[in-house]
Design a protein around this motif. Sequence first.
Motif, PDB file in Angstrom:
ATOM      1  N   GLN A 263      -1.634  -5.654  -7.365  1.00 53.40           N
ATOM      2  CA  GLN A 263      -1.168  -6.231  -8.628  1.00 53.40           C
ATOM      3  C   GLN A 263       0.296  -6.646  -8.602  1.00 53.40           C
ATOM      4  OE1 GLN A 263      -2.120  -3.492 -11.762  1.00 53.40           O
ATOM      5  NE2 GLN A 263      -4.254  -3.279 -11.135  1.00 53.40           N
ATOM      6  N   GLY A 264       0.927  -6.574  -7.462  1.00 50.90           N
ATOM      7  CA  GLY A 264       2.306  -7.022  -7.385  1.00 50.90           C
ATOM      8  C   GLY A 264       3.278  -5.886  -7.155  1.00 50.90           C
ATOM      9  N   SER A 265       4.546  -6.239  -7.050  1.00 52.56           N
ATOM     10  CA  SER A 265       5.589  -5.265  -6.733  1.00 52.56           C
ATOM     11  C   SER A 265       6.846  -5.583  -7.528  1.00 52.56           C
ATOM     12  CB  SER A 265       5.938  -5.297  -5.238  1.00 52.56           C
ATOM     13  OG  SER A 265       4.794  -5.126  -4.438  1.00 52.56           O
ATOM     14  N   THR A 266       7.685  -4.567  -7.651  1.00 51.10           N
ATOM     15  CA  THR A 266       9.021  -4.733  -8.222  1.00 51.10           C
ATOM     16  C   THR A 266      10.019  -4.071  -7.277  1.00 51.10           C
ATOM     17  OG1 THR A 266       8.227  -4.760 -10.509  1.00 51.10           O
ATOM     18  CG2 THR A 266      10.561  -4.267 -10.146  1.00 51.10           C
TER      19      THR A 266
ATOM     20  N   SER B  66       0.837  -1.202   0.000  1.00 50.91           N
ATOM     21  CA  SER B  66       0.000   0.000   0.000  1.00 50.91           C
ATOM     22  C   SER B  66       0.869   1.247   0.000  1.00 50.91           C
ATOM     23  CB  SER B  66      -0.912   0.005   1.227  1.00 50.91           C
ATOM     24  OG  SER B  66      -0.150   0.150   2.412  1.00 50.91           O
ATOM     25  N   GLU B  67       0.327   2.331  -0.505  1.00 52.82           N
ATOM     26  CA  GLU B  67       1.080   3.593  -0.568  1.00 52.82           C
ATOM     27  C   GLU B  67       1.458   4.071   0.824  1.00 52.82           C
ATOM     28  OE1 GLU B  67       0.650   8.050  -2.547  1.00 52.82           O
ATOM     29  OE2 GLU B  67      -0.819   6.486  -2.983  1.00 52.82           O
TER      30      GLU B  67
ATOM     31  N   ARG C 200       8.649  -0.277  -6.505  1.00 53.16           N
ATOM     32  CA  ARG C 200       7.413   0.290  -7.031  1.00 53.16           C
ATOM     33  C   ARG C 200       6.352  -0.801  -6.950  1.00 53.16           C
ATOM     34  NH1 ARG C 200      11.034  -0.328 -11.219  1.00 53.16           N
ATOM     35  NH2 ARG C 200      10.421  -1.854 -12.841  1.00 53.16           N
ATOM     36  N   SER C 201       5.113  -0.377  -6.686  1.00 55.82           N
ATOM     37  CA  SER C 201       4.069  -1.372  -6.441  1.00 55.82           C
ATOM     38  C   SER C 201       2.710  -0.790  -6.759  1.00 55.82           C
ATOM     39  CB  SER C 201       4.123  -1.837  -4.979  1.00 55.82           C
ATOM     40  OG  SER C 201       3.117  -2.799  -4.716  1.00 55.82           O
TER      41      SER C 201
ATOM     42  N   ALA D 122       4.894  -4.304   5.949  1.00 57.79           N
ATOM     43  CA  ALA D 122       3.956  -3.503   5.175  1.00 57.79           C
ATOM     44  C   ALA D 122       2.511  -3.779   5.548  1.00 57.79           C
ATOM     45  CB  ALA D 122       4.161  -3.770   3.674  1.00 57.79           C
ATOM     46  N   ASN D 123       2.232  -5.010   5.946  1.00 61.25           N
ATOM     47  CA  ASN D 123       0.845  -5.391   6.184  1.00 61.25           C
ATOM     48  C   ASN D 123       0.807  -6.383   7.336  1.00 61.25           C
ATOM     49  OD1 ASN D 123      -1.598  -7.167   5.875  1.00 61.25           O
ATOM     50  ND2 ASN D 123      -2.038  -5.688   4.246  1.00 61.25           N
TER      51      ASN D 123
END
Length: 545
Positions: A376-379, A325-326, A371-372, A339-340
């Motif tokens: 939908q996923g992350s890089t 999440s942002e 970036r995420s 993060a969660n």
Amino acid sequence: MNRLVRDVLMHAPVIAPSATGEYVYDLLSEDEDLLVVAVVEDRKPVGLISRDRFFLKMADRHGRALYGRRPISFLMSKSPLIVESCKPVEELNALIARDCPSALMEGFIITREGDYAGVGTALELFRLMSRESTERNHKLSALAEQLGRARIEALAASKAKSDFLATMSHEIRTPLNGVLGITQLLMAGQLDAEQADMIRVIDDSGQILLRLLNDILDLSKIEAGKMDLDTAVFDPCQLASDTQTLWSARAGEKALDFSIDVQAPEDARYEGDVVRLKQVLFNLIGNAIKFTDEGLVDVRIALHAIGRRRSVLRVDVHDTGCGVSEAARADLFTAFTQANSEATRTHGGSGLGLTISKRLVELMGGTIGMRSREPQGSTFWFEVPLRRVLETPVPAKAGNAPVQTGTEAAGLRVLVAEDNPINQTVARGFLKLRGLKPSFVENGQQAVEAVQAQDFDLVLMDMEMPVLDGLDATRQIRRLPGPAGRTPIIALTANAVHGSAQRCLEAGMNAYVSKPIDQTALFAAIDACLAPTSAAPESVASDAA
């Protein structure tokens, strides 16, 4: 009269970020009154070098060799206090006292309309304030004294923390050696499917505890400035192959598509700390697999030339997992942060991996980020500068292959110096897999006497034992005349803190294997020490320090 910052401006040597540590060393050595050196690029200040901090770094173990030829950007303070020359001195004093007390010891940079103008130091401030006001001078002196006491207290607290972690690491590794060692021995036996599943659960749980312990030690070493980089020549294609081999099975357990694409010439070789590069890469891949329930994990490794002998290693790890999440992204690289919380309960983890990865990448002079798009996923990506090796590496000579296994090994005489009954059991079980029946002693003095009295082909030596520890016992054995003084010695120790391996090798040991003992690492060390071409002492260690 209101004084301005320009009244404490001093002209100091200006160097570029590409200047070497050796050049700065000569610069500071030639002028004993030079307290700070400014690092400037295109008239803009980018860093500051404090005399005290610089010489502390250079005086550290191997400091001259580590930093002497590196760009000064590795050693400079990248966020010094920067003030405009027109700012009142009173505001500068308040700024230092409130936000940046370290500037009193390290100095600060003065600019004029944003361009570099000179430097300031606590010494010049004190002189100015002495001329203007005795009372203000007393206040600053009191502040400096407080900072000194705070620094001493911080150093004492840091040492206490390091001592505590070293002690706890040793005490935790000893029972972990029993858990993981016996688990490996059970796996080597005949088990039915249910028993094998239960043993795997024990092993997985023990490995999680070991990873958590190693993460805490790594973070402590980085924070204390004791994390050293071990630069060596490596092949990025081999790095990709090792990664594919290690992680394909883990991804397959979750039915994930796992792929690695490497863009580098087949014959290209680079200098870097491949162990730490793997640590960062494996951490990002492990997280990607952990937080991806379906889809894929895709790894891309590329080398981009930035000069004839310089390149940047770029690694991207993309997944189709839950995303970040942002709101969580700002603290994602903060220690003990997840993060969660729901994902944490589902997948586990300490929140240290990304923090350590960030510190390691920055230690290697690189950057890391992500970036995420939730869900939908992350890089996650990182970049590290490397030096390209233009010469063709000389192929390694054949030899040092595994030796004397099975019935051949049965005739080897092995002495194990270990005072802990659990560790004795583990060592006996591992050596039994090689057909060996070791002799045991419980302290270093007994080990020395045993080597004097009998001919042994190998000694496995614990570091911490009563009467005489492993290091002193090794030194005494090395002073023995004849073949006894050349008996190969391998350290088996729960000391996995900074410098343990080096101390073992300096004492005369041939190799170092940390506890919990991994049988592959142990057998590799034994094979290397007993190979016909092996020389004593030689670092063939598995070093977790």
